[in-house]
Scaffold this active site. Sequence first.
Site, PDB file in Angstrom:
ATOM      1  N   GLY A   1      44.631  41.308 -19.317  1.00  0.00           N
ATOM      2  CA  GLY A   1      43.826  40.126 -19.620  1.00  0.00           C
ATOM      3  C   GLY A   1      43.317  40.175 -21.052  1.00  0.00           C
TER       4      GLY A   1
ATOM      5  N   ASP B   1      51.677  39.533 -14.298  1.00  0.00           N
ATOM      6  CA  ASP B   1      50.522  39.232 -13.461  1.00  0.00           C
ATOM      7  C   ASP B   1      50.078  40.537 -12.799  1.00  0.00           C
ATOM      8  OD1 ASP B   1      48.694  38.382 -11.594  1.00  0.00           O
ATOM      9  OD2 ASP B   1      49.999  36.854 -10.697  1.00  0.00           O
TER      10      ASP B   1
ATOM     11  N   TYR C   1      34.016  37.740  -6.035  1.00  0.00           N
ATOM     12  CA  TYR C   1      33.974  38.377  -7.355  1.00  0.00           C
ATOM     13  C   TYR C   1      33.079  39.621  -7.353  1.00  0.00           C
ATOM     14  CZ  TYR C   1      33.622  38.462 -12.522  1.00  0.00           C
ATOM     15  OH  TYR C   1      33.674  38.813 -13.850  1.00  0.00           O
TER      16      TYR C   1
ATOM     17  N   ALA D   1      32.228  41.448  -4.788  1.00  0.00           N
ATOM     18  CA  ALA D   1      32.832  42.500  -3.951  1.00  0.00           C
ATOM     19  C   ALA D   1      33.915  43.229  -4.742  1.00  0.00           C
ATOM     20  CB  ALA D   1      33.418  41.899  -2.679  1.00  0.00           C
TER      21      ALA D   1
ATOM     22  N   LYS E   1      34.151  43.477  -7.997  1.00  0.00           N
ATOM     23  CA  LYS E   1      33.559  44.221  -9.121  1.00  0.00           C
ATOM     24  C   LYS E   1      32.826  45.471  -8.643  1.00  0.00           C
ATOM     25  CE  LYS E   1      34.931  41.661 -12.600  1.00  0.00           C
ATOM     26  NZ  LYS E   1      35.943  42.225 -13.535  1.00  0.00           N
TER      27      LYS E   1
END
Lengths: 249, 77
Positions: free
Chosen positions: A12, A63, A155, A157, A159
Amino acid sequence: MMLENMVALVTGGSRGIGRAICKRLASMGALVGINYVANPTAADETLAQIEAAGGKGFTVRFDVADTEAAQEAIKDIISTHGQIDILVNNAGITRDGLMARMKEDDWDSVLDTNLKGAFCCSKAAMRPMMKKRWGRIINVSSVVGFTGNSGQVNYSAAKAGLVGLTKSMARELAGRNVTVNCVAPGFIGTDMTDGLPEDVQEALKTQIPLGAMGTPEDVAGAVAFLASSDSNYVTGQTLHVNGGMYMGH
Amino acid sequence: MAVEDKMIDIIVEQLSVDRDKVVPGASFVDDLGADSLDLVELIMAMEEEFDVEIPDEEAEKIVTVQNAIDFVAKIQD
């Protein structure tokens, strides 16, 4: 130039925090692989900024949630460049919504990219690090993994999951001098947070002792520390970069 | 002999041990000082070198140098 002759991969890496990390690692002398999935123009822009500053990099499309694609791409990088010394698992997406209305797909896609992606990329990249008896894996978590946040069960969970992944990996790889750490950004100005309404942004700022949003460069600075030999004796830790809005446990 | 030599090369490299210690009866853990991660790396190196997949239940049985040589000889038949 602390990272001369090293190869880094930042997932990313085309935008936001990832771009700042790519630029910072390149400025320290590393050859930086800029991973992206959807936006080649942004990845090229990151590379252009690195090269304009005299650094070296390359873009690589895959991906992270696609296990096979990620493994193949990382294998290719290792065979082309001989090594990955530093892996930054930064790729992340959000699919926010209150849990009562959250679709299973929104849970799966966030967990796949943000948590399973880190597992897959680390697994593919760790072997040459183990052989070389030197490596750095840095996972980009989030303050919401520690505090929770309504609208982000998926999100937060994922992280929080990264923190557990980090600690277990740190234990497994310590014997090979591969360190594994987390950086947990707070409220950072990126495309992801720009979407929040102004009043929400203002309200958030009142929760931050340092009184302002952070910048992607603030996070990149923490990653740079964990990627360098300055952090030789640091593993399994989370470095919070949040202006004091959460002060740990 | 080729298989045996190759196998000993892998063991010497993976476990960083002297060649003369890598005798058929040597146990990876007790005699050659391997830990669990060493064993995993050794199995992965064997998979790479001989282009085979070694399932966990087979890997668990490979505890001595002779076990490893026998396993590779068997799959190459």
